[in-house]
Write a protein that holds these residues in place. Structure first.
Motif, PDB file in Angstrom:
ATOM      1  N   ASP A   1       0.829  -1.176  -0.146  1.00 11.64           N
ATOM      2  CA  ASP A   1       0.227  -0.091  -0.067  1.00 11.64           C
ATOM      3  C   ASP A   1       0.801   1.327   0.129  1.00 11.64           C
ATOM      4  N   LEU A   2       1.850   1.204  -0.738  1.00  7.76           N
ATOM      5  CA  LEU A   2       2.840   2.547  -0.919  1.00  7.76           C
ATOM      6  C   LEU A   2       1.796   3.360  -1.821  1.00  7.76           C
ATOM      7  N   PRO A   3       1.952   4.723  -1.634  1.00  8.19           N
ATOM      8  CA  PRO A   3       1.189   5.742  -2.459  1.00  8.19           C
ATOM      9  C   PRO A   3       1.964   6.101  -3.694  1.00  8.19           C
ATOM     10  N   LEU A   4       1.092   5.542  -4.837  1.00 10.76           N
ATOM     11  CA  LEU A   4       1.617   5.729  -6.344  1.00 10.76           C
ATOM     12  C   LEU A   4       1.136   7.047  -6.806  1.00 10.76           C
ATOM     13  N   PRO A   5       2.261   7.724  -7.479  1.00 14.88           N
ATOM     14  CA  PRO A   5       1.693   8.890  -8.451  1.00 14.88           C
ATOM     15  C   PRO A   5       0.929   8.098  -9.700  1.00 14.88           C
ATOM     16  N   ALA A   6       0.362   9.139 -10.489  1.00 19.45           N
ATOM     17  CA  ALA A   6      -0.001   8.732 -11.919  1.00 19.45           C
ATOM     18  C   ALA A   6       1.185   8.295 -12.720  1.00 19.45           C
ATOM     19  N   GLY A   7       1.216   7.542 -13.518  1.00 21.97           N
ATOM     20  CA  GLY A   7       2.023   7.171 -14.515  1.00 21.97           C
ATOM     21  C   GLY A   7       2.194   5.568 -14.696  1.00 21.97           C
ATOM     22  N   PRO A   8       2.942   5.082 -15.706  1.00 19.05           N
ATOM     23  CA  PRO A   8       3.093   3.567 -15.783  1.00 19.05           C
ATOM     24  C   PRO A   8       3.619   2.870 -14.881  1.00 19.05           C
ATOM     25  N   VAL A   9       3.456   1.518 -14.849  1.00 28.04           N
ATOM     26  CA  VAL A   9       3.900   0.742 -13.498  1.00 28.04           C
ATOM     27  C   VAL A   9       4.136  -0.521 -14.281  1.00 28.04           C
ATOM     28  N   ALA A  10       5.626  -1.174 -14.283  1.00 28.59           N
ATOM     29  CA  ALA A  10       6.025  -2.309 -15.039  1.00 28.59           C
ATOM     30  C   ALA A  10       6.886  -2.875 -14.149  1.00 28.59           C
ATOM     31  N   ASP A  11       7.135  -4.066 -14.569  1.00 29.61           N
ATOM     32  CA  ASP A  11       7.802  -5.112 -14.112  1.00 29.61           C
ATOM     33  C   ASP A  11       8.939  -5.557 -15.289  1.00 29.61           C
ATOM     34  N   LEU A  12      10.357  -5.045 -14.949  1.00 33.16           N
ATOM     35  CA  LEU A  12      11.329  -5.322 -16.015  1.00 33.16           C
ATOM     36  C   LEU A  12      12.032  -6.587 -15.723  1.00 33.16           C
TER      37      LEU A  12
END
Ligand SMILES: C[S@@+](CC[C@H](N)C(=O)[O-])C[C@H]1O[C@@H](n2cnc3c(N)ncnc32)[C@H](O)[C@@H]1O
Length: 266
Positions: free
Chosen positions: A46-57
């Protein structure tokens, strides 16, 4: 320069072929990767996420993304974008199946990140960075792509891994065919240089017991992670390596875990 580029792409292709050959066995063999993914995910709850893409590299079969989704309500119904260079691992990634038709990209991370990851909210990666030609340089590039308030979630094996293997190779006078792994201090310095602040970090040691050393190396191969930048050993050299493996058998890993953030805008 041209030669280096050719050699590097040849290594990426061999890495991809190694994982492809064993893709069906990856999840069953990747117990350390599974445990580390769950530990990282617990840090991220539950960390606060800003707007923007989320990716697993270097997502592979999606172990890290699945763990993050299990712990992080903001991600529960929305898998991270899945990036990897091995189509066979992407093919068994359940986050790309019908229940979670998440987007995927077949992508060589040696080429940096695609434009769609500009101003990313979260870049996560586990047990993938060390396969790249320039782990510290690529990591710095990942940090630069984070939006203000964005998160880096990283696990990577580091240079203190495999002391038994190096010791056996030196005693047997054979080349050590382990990958050269990045130094934890260099990775942490790269993260700090790019303006990220670690919120949590740990350098953990995991030991795999084994009846004899080569059993641990066979396990690496069994999950597709046996590709080396060195020429393969001859049968005679393998025999010498086994004889000189320090007692007790087994193999230990040093793994750096980091959760770091770019400062949000004031
Ligand atoms: C040990 S697996 C880890 C997979 C997953 N992150 C996990 O924790 O289970 C390493 C992954 O890195 C990927 N990989 C290696 N080199 C790569 C490259 N140059 N570009 C993209 N992915 C790469 C492999 O295909 C593989 O899926």
């Amino acid at each position: 320069m041209k030669t280096a580029a050719i050699l590097s792409s040849d290594f990426s292709q061999r890495v991809r072929a190694g994982f492809a050959r064993r893709a069906g066995h990856y999840d069953g063999q990747a117990r350390l990767q599974q445990a580390v993914a769950w530990r990282l995910a617990r840090w991220c709850r539950d960390l606060p996420l800003p707007a923007g893409p989320v990716a697993d590299l270097g997502c592979g079969s999606g172990l890290l993304s699945r763990a993050l989704m299990g712990h992080w309500t903001a991600l529960a119904g929305q898998p991270p974008l899945q990036f990897d260079y091995c189509p066979s691992l992407l093919a068994i990634n359940p986050l790309l199946a019908s229940a979670f038709p998440g987007p995927q990209r077949l992508w060589d991370l040696n080429d940096g990140l695609p434009v769609e990851l500009d101003q990313a909210a979260l870049l996560a990666s586990s047990f993938a960075l060390h396969w790249l030609d320039d782990p510290v340089g690529q990591l710095e590039g990942w940090c630069d792509r984070l939006a203000p308030g964005g998160w880096l979630v990283l696990a990577v094996p580091t240079a203190g891994s495999f002391p038994q293997w190096r010791q056996a190779a030196a005693a047997a006078a054979v080349p050590c065919t382990a990958l050269d792994l990045p130094e934890a201090a260099a990775l942490l310095a790269g993260i700090a240089d790019r303006g990220l602040r670690p919120q949590r970090q740990a350098l953990l040691r995991f030991s795999q017991a084994g009846p004899e050393g080569l059993a641990s190396l066979r396990q690496l191969k069994a999950m597709g992670a046996g590709t080396s930048r060195q020429a393969p050993l001859s049968p005679g050299q393998w025999r010498r390596l086994r004889i000189h493996w320090p007692s007790p058998g087994g193999l230990s890993w040093e793994v750096l875990l980091v959760l770091a953030r770019r400062e949000p805008c004031a």
